[in-house]
Design an enzyme around this catalytic site. Sequence first.
Site, PDB file in Angstrom:
ATOM      1  N   HIS A 133      38.949  32.981  44.024  1.00 39.04           N
ATOM      2  CA  HIS A 133      39.051  33.753  45.264  1.00 39.04           C
ATOM      3  C   HIS A 133      37.881  33.285  46.130  1.00 39.04           C
ATOM      4  CE1 HIS A 133      40.399  36.567  42.075  1.00 39.04           C
ATOM      5  NE2 HIS A 133      41.218  37.096  42.968  1.00 39.04           N
ATOM      6  N   ASP A 178      34.533  34.628  45.088  1.00 39.40           N
ATOM      7  CA  ASP A 178      33.961  34.167  43.808  1.00 39.40           C
ATOM      8  C   ASP A 178      32.987  33.019  44.026  1.00 39.40           C
ATOM      9  OD1 ASP A 178      35.888  35.822  42.649  1.00 39.40           O
ATOM     10  OD2 ASP A 178      37.308  34.155  42.428  1.00 39.40           O
TER      11      ASP A 178
HETATM   12  C1  XLS Z   1      44.003  41.169  39.258  1.00 37.91           C
HETATM   13  C2  XLS Z   1      44.602  39.864  39.470  1.00 37.91           C
HETATM   14  C3  XLS Z   1      43.814  38.880  40.301  1.00 37.91           C
HETATM   15  C4  XLS Z   1      44.699  37.754  40.748  1.00 37.91           C
HETATM   16  C5  XLS Z   1      44.169  36.965  41.878  1.00 37.91           C
HETATM   17  O1  XLS Z   1      44.462  41.959  38.446  1.00 37.91           O
HETATM   18  O2  XLS Z   1      44.913  39.337  38.205  1.00 37.91           O
HETATM   19  O3  XLS Z   1      42.694  38.436  39.643  1.00 37.91           O
HETATM   20  O4  XLS Z   1      45.007  36.876  39.703  1.00 37.91           O
HETATM   21  O5  XLS Z   1      43.782  37.754  42.937  1.00 37.91           O
END
Ligand code: XLS
Length: 441
Positions: free
Chosen positions: A98, A101
């Site tokens: 993301h 991150d």
């Molecule tokens: C949250 C999600 C997230 C997605 C990407 O539960 O798994 O991490 O994979 O935003």
Amino acid sequence: MAYFKQDVIQYEGPNSTNPYSFKYYNPNEKFDGKTMEEILRFGVAYWHTFTADLSDPFGVGTAVRDWDSLSEMDKAKARVDAIFEFMEKLNIPYFCFHDVDIAPEGKTLKETNENLDEIVALIKKKMEETGKKLLWNTSNNFTHERFVHGAATSSNADVFAYAAAKVKKNLDIAKELGAENFVFWGGREGYESLLNTDMKLELDNLARFFKLAKNYADEIGYTGQFLIEPKPKEPTSHQYDTDVATAHAFLQKYDLDDVFKFNIEANHATLAGHTFQHELHYARINDMLGSVDANQGHPLLGWDTDEFPTDIYETTLAMYEILKNGGLGSGGLNFDAKPRRTSFAQDDLILTHIAGMDAFALGLRVAHKMIEDNFFENIKKEKYESFETGIGQKILNEEVTLSDLAEYALENDQITNKSDHLETIKAQFNQYLLNINIEDK
Ligand code: XLS
Ligand code: CA
Ligand code: CA
């Protein structure tokens, strides 16, 4: 500086007792002409592995990381070095992130974008040096308090615009780094209560948002696959992309089903009350299987625990669906998984990935053998054989009317059904898991 003391992790075969070795993942071993590495297309999730601190709703973070004491931007830079070293050492070709991150958010959107630009340039250089690739990136449109009412489905039009600005920036990054896919997880796209929710407006806005994103991707010539990641609940009590079938219906209604495929997460499947295989299967039979977030839920905890996948029953059935799909195309197996809060050492990042990679590699081996033997195919062929001839064939060819069927049934009303011996099938599946033949190193 090296963040991980191990050398590159080697395949040592199923009898190795070295925890820092692969027992089942042998990257260059071929199955039907493709290497394990090419089939499995593993990815590291930046957020769990390099950004998160292992905090949970009841306790602070426990993770001990070399970069803990650095300032925000220096931390972001250290993490770039660390993830590329990590991918080399584990032989993992892909990563996912993301925006939040990889770089800290600034005080303004402009400052946030500048932080991103600086880190993206570092990441790009590392990608060129190492040949590692971006499986997907995404926009975090859920953590910050501005997204309290959602992003594309927020009741506040300014938030819709802000979320759009973030997706625009992330699509630019996707293009810049050659992301093979772009993910939309509907973080807070859902509701707490229908008492104060205009569901029709919110769903229409969600579709509008996706169309704007697609138009912009076309405008800049970004050709990566768009993926929706279903999840039924958490953080909202109802998320609009509940499961594959629900999200597929939404895409069909708004004429977006050609634009998207699905990124399927195991833990989200179980939260939706489905098996992981169900979600993969439903996507596959609708030609919508795009990529996988490889993890598992805990059978005793009803929330999104994002454990590393170690259940070989599940990984085998997942690999069965993936092989039957002809592979994952531009998708991959992204470890959207975190060590348990008690596995806080930096080394645990390596150990957890070895566990997950081996579980999927073993799943691949078993699923490949089952497909060679037509195991499930033969079972299903026999089960549905009544549709191969006679009245069954006519039904499939759509050659009969309701009256024809009534006439047939009047003559054939003493029905005989066959037992399907489900327990024997499960026992035979166990035999496959236990008898898989792997050459030792
Ligand atoms: C949250 C999600 C997230 C997605 C990407 O539960 O798994 O991490 O994979 O935003
Ligand atoms: Ca996920
Ligand atoms: Ca999850």
